[in-house]
Design an enzyme around this catalytic site. Structure first.
Site, PDB file in Angstrom:
ATOM      1  N   ASP A   1       0.828  -1.224   0.000  1.00 14.56           N
ATOM      2  CA  ASP A   1       0.000   0.000   0.000  1.00 14.56           C
ATOM      3  C   ASP A   1       0.858   1.268   0.000  1.00 14.56           C
ATOM      4  OD1 ASP A   1      -1.572  -1.704   2.730  1.00 14.56           O
ATOM      5  OD2 ASP A   1      -1.985  -1.978   0.587  1.00 14.56           O
TER       6      ASP A   1
ATOM      7  N   GLU B   1     -11.303  -0.713  -2.716  1.00 18.55           N
ATOM      8  CA  GLU B   1     -10.554  -0.073  -1.617  1.00 18.55           C
ATOM      9  C   GLU B   1      -9.356   0.675  -2.180  1.00 18.55           C
ATOM     10  OE1 GLU B   1      -9.409  -3.427   0.746  1.00 18.55           O
ATOM     11  OE2 GLU B   1      -7.692  -3.890  -0.517  1.00 18.55           O
TER      12      GLU B   1
END
Ligand code: AHR
Length: 330
Positions: free
Chosen positions: A51, A228
């Site tokens: 991420d 997401e």
């Protein structure tokens, strides 16, 4: 010779004329936006950093944060070049609590500079309820965010008190927005993408909360129903919001929503979704489960850089969230 042109010929000529005009119109295109010139980097930039988020600041530094596989802390690096982040020293700016909220699953930090202060957005569970994942914000007024001074500004409250994560912020038409992923039991399992205007502080939202994407395509619902990790870039009068879909194994991939920069962004109908992923596993390059991206700009300011994680193997045993080998690439 009957000098009246038969009707069938007139109709045929009309069709030809329309086709010709269409072709000419198609050929006289407005100049396409210049593509970014290619730049080369050596990948991966960082092993076991998922991420990834890189923020290019006005102080000449790139700031890098990412998820550490232990899910227990927030790290920062800074360097004057993107490649320099690979070898830059890493500072732990915050560690999870031993009890209560912000006590587990420290996920997907982002670092942003807003109105003269640094903010880190991240998701966390509770020490006593590790799946009660909510969004939290840290703030420091130190010019160098690696030098500490971080204050916990608390949770980002949303109308639904449910599983929520992956907050990001961006400015469009002079308005600062927050976008995030959240579960809504009325929609079903998994997470959808939401958008709202930021409120009076960088840890509050105000007004309409728009649900702008729900996982509906097959490539969004493999393993879990997932939208997401939203990330926004604005170019040539349009906003592009990439997001990650499906479980975090080799099925993980990027989808993309597009809206006109002048549209009412808080109307779901302003956003159109690509029918297929814009970035996905590639066996020939050995990149699997690419996703949870951010965007930055090359050192010369000329090229847009996709920052993302992948694994260099496809098959994972057990829960992919427990596999530590998502690494940062640009
Ligand atoms: O890496 C931890 C979590 O995994 C991230 O918050 C989310 O985007 C992904 O599901």
């Amino acid at each position: 010779m009957n000098n009246v042109v038969p009707r069938w010929i007139v109709r045929r000529l009309a069709v030809v004329a329309v086709v010709a005009m269409t072709v000419v119109a198609g050929l006289v295109v407005t100049p396409a936006a210049q593509a970014s010139p290619a730049v080369q980097y050596t990948n991966p930039l960082a092993e076991q950093r998922a991420d990834p988020h890189i923020f290019k600041h006005t102080d000449g530094f790139y700031y890098f944060t990412a998820t550490a596989p232990e899910y227990d802390r927030i790290i920062l690096r800074r360097a004057t070049t993107i490649q320099g982040l690979a070898s830059a020293p890493e500072t732990v700016i915050w560690r999870k609590h031993t009890t209560g909220e912000m006590g587990a699953h420290i996920w997907a930090p982002e670092i942003h500079f807003i109105n003269g202060k640094w903010y880190v957005y991240f998701a966390a569970g509770r020490a006593d309820d590790i799946w009660k994942i909510r969004m939290y914000v840290l703030e420091t007024s130190n010019a160098n965010p690696l030098s500490g001074g971080w204050v916990e500004r608390g949770r980002i409250s949303t109308p639904l008190d449910t599983f929520s994560l992956d907050a990001t912020t961006f400015v469009a038409n002079g308005v600062r927005y927050l976008s995030w992923a959240q579960n809504d039991p009325a929609v079903g399992t998994g997470t959808n993408l939401y958008l709202a205007r930021m409120g009076s502080t960088p840890w509050t939202i105000t007004g309409t909360v728009a649900r702008i994407s729900v996982p509906t395509y097959s490539w969004e619902t493999v393993g879990h129903r997932v939208n997401e990790g939203p990330s926004v870039i604005e170019r040539n009068g349009r906003l592009f919001m990439t997001y990650s879909a499906s479980a975090t194994d080799a099925n993980y991939c990027l989808g993309m929503l597009t809206a006109s920069s002048t549209a009412n962004l808080l109307s779901a109908s302003s956003w159109s979704k690509t029918a297929t992923p814009v970035f996905a596993s590639n066996t020939s390059t050995g990149q699997y489960g690419p996703g949870h991206n951010s965007f930055t700009v090359s050192e010369d300011g000329q090229s847009d850089i996709l920052v993302y994680h992948d694994r260099n193997y496809r098959d994972i045993s057990g829960d992919p969230l427990n596999d530590p080998n998502r690494r940062t690439r640009v």
